[in-house]
Design an enzyme around this catalytic site. Structure first.
Site, PDB file in Angstrom:
ATOM      1  N   TYR A  49       0.811  -1.219   0.000  1.00 14.91           N
ATOM      2  CA  TYR A  49       0.000   0.000   0.000  1.00 14.91           C
ATOM      3  C   TYR A  49       0.847   1.272   0.000  1.00 14.91           C
ATOM      4  O   TYR A  49       0.370   2.346   0.409  1.00 14.91           O
ATOM      5  CB  TYR A  49      -0.961  -0.016   1.193  1.00 14.91           C
ATOM      6  CG  TYR A  49      -2.191  -0.879   0.960  1.00 14.91           C
ATOM      7  CD1 TYR A  49      -2.988  -0.711  -0.180  1.00 14.91           C
ATOM      8  CD2 TYR A  49      -2.589  -1.840   1.894  1.00 14.91           C
ATOM      9  CE1 TYR A  49      -4.117  -1.486  -0.393  1.00 14.91           C
ATOM     10  CE2 TYR A  49      -3.731  -2.623   1.676  1.00 14.91           C
ATOM     11  CZ  TYR A  49      -4.492  -2.430   0.535  1.00 14.91           C
ATOM     12  OH  TYR A  49      -5.621  -3.196   0.329  1.00 14.91           O
ATOM     13  N   ASN A 112     -14.067  -3.258   2.847  1.00 10.84           N
ATOM     14  CA  ASN A 112     -14.625  -3.591   1.526  1.00 10.84           C
ATOM     15  C   ASN A 112     -14.164  -4.938   0.968  1.00 10.84           C
ATOM     16  O   ASN A 112     -14.210  -5.180  -0.222  1.00 10.84           O
ATOM     17  CB  ASN A 112     -14.373  -2.432   0.541  1.00 10.84           C
ATOM     18  CG  ASN A 112     -12.902  -2.166   0.313  1.00 10.84           C
ATOM     19  OD1 ASN A 112     -12.054  -2.804   0.914  1.00 10.84           O
ATOM     20  ND2 ASN A 112     -12.608  -1.227  -0.567  1.00 10.84           N
ATOM     21  N   HIS A 115      -9.172  -7.069  -2.390  1.00 10.13           N
ATOM     22  CA  HIS A 115      -8.256  -6.237  -3.180  1.00 10.13           C
ATOM     23  C   HIS A 115      -8.125  -6.876  -4.552  1.00 10.13           C
ATOM     24  O   HIS A 115      -8.103  -8.104  -4.666  1.00 10.13           O
ATOM     25  CB  HIS A 115      -6.870  -6.182  -2.532  1.00 10.13           C
ATOM     26  CG  HIS A 115      -5.833  -5.587  -3.451  1.00 10.13           C
ATOM     27  ND1 HIS A 115      -5.637  -4.230  -3.563  1.00 10.13           N
ATOM     28  CD2 HIS A 115      -4.973  -6.170  -4.337  1.00 10.13           C
ATOM     29  CE1 HIS A 115      -4.689  -4.004  -4.460  1.00 10.13           C
ATOM     30  NE2 HIS A 115      -4.264  -5.163  -4.946  1.00 10.13           N
ATOM     31  N   GLU A 126       2.340  -6.654  -8.388  1.00  7.96           N
ATOM     32  CA  GLU A 126       1.768  -7.172  -7.141  1.00  7.96           C
ATOM     33  C   GLU A 126       1.865  -8.697  -7.054  1.00  7.96           C
ATOM     34  O   GLU A 126       2.133  -9.239  -5.978  1.00  7.96           O
ATOM     35  CB  GLU A 126       0.309  -6.718  -7.009  1.00  7.96           C
ATOM     36  CG  GLU A 126       0.205  -5.210  -6.767  1.00  7.96           C
ATOM     37  CD  GLU A 126      -1.230  -4.701  -6.670  1.00  7.96           C
ATOM     38  OE1 GLU A 126      -1.398  -3.505  -6.429  1.00  7.96           O
ATOM     39  OE2 GLU A 126      -2.180  -5.502  -6.854  1.00  7.96           O
TER      40      GLU A 126
HETATM   41  P1  IDP Z   1      -9.140  -0.365  -4.374  1.00  5.25           P
HETATM   42  O1  IDP Z   1      -8.947  -1.375  -3.261  1.00  5.25           O
HETATM   43  O2  IDP Z   1     -10.541  -0.426  -4.945  1.00  5.25           O
HETATM   44  O3  IDP Z   1      -8.068  -0.427  -5.434  1.00  5.25           O
HETATM   45  P2  IDP Z   1      -7.810   2.078  -3.425  1.00  5.25           P
HETATM   46  O4  IDP Z   1      -8.244   3.456  -3.748  1.00  5.25           O
HETATM   47  O5  IDP Z   1      -6.570   1.550  -4.057  1.00  5.25           O
HETATM   48  O6  IDP Z   1      -9.060   1.097  -3.707  1.00  5.25           O
HETATM   49  O7  IDP Z   1      -7.671   2.009  -1.845  1.00  5.25           O
HETATM   50  C1  IDP Z   1      -7.096   0.859  -1.228  1.00  5.25           C
HETATM   51  C2  IDP Z   1      -7.947   0.462  -0.057  1.00  5.25           C
HETATM   52  O8  IDP Z   1      -7.856   1.488   0.936  1.00  5.25           O
HETATM   53  C3  IDP Z   1      -9.434   0.338  -0.327  1.00  5.25           C
HETATM   54  O9  IDP Z   1      -9.792  -0.920  -0.864  1.00  5.25           O
HETATM   55  C4  IDP Z   1     -10.013   0.547   1.034  1.00  5.25           C
HETATM   56  O10 IDP Z   1      -9.919  -0.649   1.819  1.00  5.25           O
HETATM   57  C5  IDP Z   1      -9.083   1.573   1.632  1.00  5.25           C
HETATM   58  N1  IDP Z   1      -9.609   2.931   1.465  1.00  5.25           N
HETATM   59  C6  IDP Z   1      -9.609   3.689   0.351  1.00  5.25           C
HETATM   60  N2  IDP Z   1     -10.191   4.876   0.563  1.00  5.25           N
HETATM   61  C7  IDP Z   1     -10.556   4.895   1.863  1.00  5.25           C
HETATM   62  C8  IDP Z   1     -11.206   5.849   2.704  1.00  5.25           C
HETATM   63  O11 IDP Z   1     -11.574   6.944   2.289  1.00  5.25           O
HETATM   64  N3  IDP Z   1     -11.419   5.460   3.998  1.00  5.25           N
HETATM   65  C9  IDP Z   1     -11.020   4.257   4.495  1.00  5.25           C
HETATM   66  N4  IDP Z   1     -10.410   3.337   3.755  1.00  5.25           N
HETATM   67  C10 IDP Z   1     -10.173   3.642   2.448  1.00  5.25           C
HETATM   68 MG    MG Z   2      -6.065   0.009  -5.314  1.00  5.11          MG
END
Ligand code: IDP
Ligand code: MG
Length: 151
Positions: A49, A112, A115, A126
């Site tokens: 990350y 969520n 990944h 990755e």
């Molecule tokens: P992705 O997993 O859909 O690629 P990214 O923008 O790469 O999304 O963000 C990585 C992970 O960071 C997200 O899956 C989520 O778990 C967490 N994340 C992203 N934005 C937020 C936020 O605004 N609040 C809390 N966690 C976040």
């Molecule tokens: Mg991402």
């Protein structure tokens, strides 16, 4: 053929959704290349990350991904990156398309469930970060020619 890293994150593991995620990717026609169930180290979490370092949610994200075991997998197929991102759904579950995993099983962006690599280039990077070359299985399925137009 594209390759992508898929993680069932700690919340997905704790909620018993490993099979659901694998089942959806298998149903889609993607081919499993590697899998391991691991506790993510602080170092791996920070490397994975790194792009989010400095963002307000970064510390919580590192805590989240290291809080319990994850199921890490590499999957491949034509257009695997776009197909798997679509199956996972948008990052924010309330923006994820109905029928996607994040729509069907999640409410909050910080929980969520999964990944998936966001580009072909990041898929390669990755997969190489999470798996050694020896862990990547090179194989063909009997069904490949009924799913992949070009072998
Ligand atoms: P992705 O997993 O859909 O690629 P990214 O923008 O790469 O999304 O963000 C990585 C992970 O960071 C997200 O899956 C989520 O778990 C967490 N994340 C992203 N934005 C937020 C936020 O605004 N609040 C809390 N966690 C976040
Ligand atoms: Mg991402």
């Amino acid at each position: 053929m594209e390759r992508t890293l898929v993680l069932v994150k700690p919340d997905g593991v704790q909620r018993g959704l490993i099979g659901e995620v694998i089942g959806r990717l298998e149903n889609r026609g993607l081919r499993l290349v590697a899998a391991k169930f691991i506790q993510v180290s602080q170092e791996l979490a920070e490397t994975h990350y790194a792009i989010h370092k400095g963002k307000p949610f970064y510390n919580g994200l590192i805590e989240y991904i290291t809080s319990a075991p994850v199921m890490a997998m590499a999957w491949e197929g034509p257009n695997a990156v776009a197909a798997i991102r679509q199956t996972m759904g948008a990052t924010r579950p309330t923006e994820a398309a109905p029928g996607s995993i994040r729509h069907d099983f999640a409410l909050e962006v910080g929980r969520n469930l999964t990944h998936a690599s966001d580009s072909v280039e990041n898929g390669e990077i990755e997969v190489a970060l999470w798996f050694s070359p020896a862990e990547l299985v090179d194989w063909k399925r009997d069904s490949d020619r009924w799913i992949f137009e070009k072998g």
